[in-house]
Design a protein around this motif. Structure first.
Motif, PDB file in Angstrom:
ATOM      1  N   ASN A 107     -14.481  31.761  37.764  1.00 12.46           N
ATOM      2  CA  ASN A 107     -14.556  33.202  37.518  1.00 12.46           C
ATOM      3  C   ASN A 107     -13.257  33.751  36.947  1.00 12.46           C
ATOM      4  N   ASN A 108     -12.131  33.195  37.343  1.00 15.03           N
ATOM      5  CA  ASN A 108     -10.833  33.630  36.832  1.00 15.03           C
ATOM      6  C   ASN A 108     -10.258  32.544  35.936  1.00 15.03           C
ATOM      7  N   TYR A 109      -9.652  32.979  34.820  1.00 17.15           N
ATOM      8  CA  TYR A 109      -9.047  32.031  33.894  1.00 17.15           C
ATOM      9  C   TYR A 109      -7.858  31.354  34.563  1.00 17.15           C
ATOM     10  N   VAL A 110      -7.783  30.036  34.449  1.00 21.34           N
ATOM     11  CA  VAL A 110      -6.677  29.267  35.001  1.00 21.34           C
ATOM     12  C   VAL A 110      -5.891  28.705  33.832  1.00 21.34           C
ATOM     13  N   LYS A 111      -4.596  29.049  33.774  1.00 18.50           N
ATOM     14  CA  LYS A 111      -3.761  28.506  32.703  1.00 18.50           C
ATOM     15  C   LYS A 111      -3.476  27.045  33.028  1.00 18.50           C
ATOM     16  N   VAL A 112      -3.976  26.180  32.188  1.00 15.71           N
ATOM     17  CA  VAL A 112      -3.834  24.744  32.410  1.00 15.71           C
ATOM     18  C   VAL A 112      -2.790  24.219  31.438  1.00 15.71           C
ATOM     19  N   PRO A 113      -1.756  23.544  31.940  1.00 19.59           N
ATOM     20  CA  PRO A 113      -0.796  22.955  31.008  1.00 19.59           C
ATOM     21  C   PRO A 113      -1.495  21.902  30.153  1.00 19.59           C
ATOM     22  N   TYR A 114      -0.830  21.467  29.095  1.00 20.28           N
ATOM     23  CA  TYR A 114      -1.416  20.461  28.215  1.00 20.28           C
ATOM     24  C   TYR A 114      -2.041  19.356  29.051  1.00 20.28           C
ATOM     25  N   LYS A 115      -3.285  19.076  28.763  1.00 21.03           N
ATOM     26  CA  LYS A 115      -4.026  18.091  29.525  1.00 21.03           C
ATOM     27  C   LYS A 115      -4.191  16.846  28.672  1.00 21.03           C
TER      28      LYS A 115
END
Length: 169
Positions: A59-67
Motif C-alpha cells: 500500500n505504501n511505496y518502499v524505496k528500494v536500493p538498487y536490486k
C-alpha cells in the motif's frame, strides 16, 4: 506450503518474492492489497476461507536500493540451467572461471560458469579455446526481474504481466 507470492511496490514494480503466510499477513494487516489470487486453492480456517495470494501490492511505496542478483554458487547454477556449459551434464557441478584466475580472470558474472568436475578438470588452467571446449551458453549478469522471471523456479501465470514477459526467455 512451498508456494511463492510476487510482491509489487506501490507503483506495481516487482520488488521481491515471499511465502504465502507472509503475504497473507501483509494483506490481513492492510499493509498490502491482493492483486491476483490462485483460483485453484484457498487458505482455510475452521470457519472462514481466504483467497490464496499469488501477487500482492504494497500500500505504501518502499524505496528500494538498487536490486541486483547476488553472485553466488546457486545463482550461477540457476542461470546456467543446473547443467555443465561444456557437456550438459547435471551431476557433480562446480564453478569454473572461463578465464582462469591464475591468468587474471575475475570472479564475476561474465567469467563464472557451471561445469561438471570432469570438464572443469579437463579444462584445467586453460581457456575454453585452448582446451578445445566450446561454451554452450555465454555467461552474463542477469537482471533482478529476469532472475525472478526465469530462474526462481516455477512461477504462476499471474506473475507474467508484472515481470515484463512470459517465463520462456
Amino acid at each position: 506450503m512451498g508456494r511463492k507470492v510476487l510482491v509489487l511496490n506501490a507503483d506495481f514494480s516487482a520488488i521481491t518474492v515471499c511465502t504465502v503466510p507472509k503475504a497473507f499477513l501483509l494483506v490481513y494487516l492492510n499493509k498490502a492489497e491482493l492483486v491476483k489470487d490462485d483460483d485453484k486453492a484457498q487458505l482455510r480456517t475452521v470457519s472462514v476461507s481466504y483467497p490464496l495470494p499469488s501477487v500482492i501490492k504494497l500500500n505504501n511505496y518502499v524505496k528500494v536500493p538498487y536490486k541486483g542478483v547476488v553472485l553466488n554458487r546457486q545463482n550461477v547454477f540457476k542461470r546456467d540451467g543446473n547443467e555443465c556449459v561444456y557437456c550438459g551434464r547435471r551431476k557433480d557441478l562446480t564453478l569454473d572461471h572461463v578465464i582462469p584466475k591464475s591468468r587474471g580472470g575475475k570472479t564475476n558474472w561474465a567469467n563464472l560458469v557451471a561445469a561438471c568436475k570432469s570438464c572443469n578438470g579437463r579444462k584445467g588452467d586453460n581457456t575454453p579455446e585452448e582446451a578445445g571446449m566450446a561454451l554452450s551458453k555465454k555467461p552474463f549478469k542477469p537482471t533482478f526481474v529476469m532472475f525472478l522471471r526465469n530462474f526462481s523456479g516455477k512461477v504462476g501465470e499471474n506473475w507474467a504481466p508484472y515481470l515484463g514477459a512470459s517465463k520462456s526467455a
